[in-house]
Motif scaffolding. Structure first.
Motif, short mmCIF file in Angstrom:
data_model
loop_
_atom_site.label_atom_id
_atom_site.label_comp_id
_atom_site.label_asym_id
_atom_site.label_seq_id
_atom_site.Cartn_x
_atom_site.Cartn_y
_atom_site.Cartn_z
N HIS A 121 34.98 90.78 10.73
CA HIS A 121 35.99 90.82 9.58
C HIS A 121 35.14 91.43 9.38
N ARG A 122 33.32 91.47 8.69
CA ARG A 122 32.91 92.04 7.84
C ARG A 122 32.33 93.52 8.45
N LYS A 164 35.07 84.87 12.86
CA LYS A 164 35.84 85.97 12.80
C LYS A 164 35.36 86.41 11.74
N ARG A 165 34.70 85.30 10.46
CA ARG A 165 34.81 85.83 9.50
C ARG A 165 33.11 86.90 9.48
N LYS A 166 32.45 86.98 10.50
CA LYS A 166 31.75 87.88 10.68
C LYS A 166 32.18 89.16 11.34
N ILE A 185 35.62 79.71 12.75
CA ILE A 185 35.96 80.49 11.63
C ILE A 185 34.61 81.76 11.48
N LEU A 186 33.72 81.50 11.23
CA LEU A 186 31.97 81.80 10.80
C LEU A 186 32.58 83.87 12.36
N GLU A 238 35.22 96.13 8.27
CA GLU A 238 34.90 97.12 7.12
C GLU A 238 34.09 98.05 7.10
#
Length: 102
Positions: free
Chosen positions: A74-75, A70-72, A67-68, A78
């Motif tokens: 995604h950021r 994937k968040r990274k 999850i971490l 972006e």
């Protein structure tokens, strides 16, 4: 990854498993070593040495990492998209300025 499936036998925390996959030997070995390392670490942290508790702790740790990451990702995506939009705007402004100056 090839399309042919092969069966692998391996141990996780001393427990035998079989896996049928199309991954190559090196990938399966890397996966087994990774999970085994996480599982052995979790077993060392469980007070009663319960395999089930260690498995859940391992799953939670792996889920957290995923999850971490994937968040990274995604950021970062972006940021790249914002940069691409800005470059596109800059390029368009540059074209417009050339037209106005000619």
């Amino acid at each position: 990854m090839t399309s042919d499936k092969k069966t692998f036998n391996f141990l996780i925390a001393g427990v035998p498993y079989k896996l049928k996959t199309s991954h190559d030997d090196a990938t399966v070995q890397e996966l087994v070593e990774f999970v085994n390392s996480k599982m052995n670490h979790a077993l060392s942290l469980t007070k009663n040495g319960s395999f089930q508790n260690a498995a859940v702790l391992t799953a939670m740790n792996l889920a957290e990492e995923l999850i971490l990451l994937k968040r990274k990702a995604h950021r970062e995506l972006e940021k790249l998209e914002e940069r691409a939009v800005q470059l596109s705007v800059d390029l368009e402004n540059s074209k417009n300025n050339k037209v106005l100056n000619n």
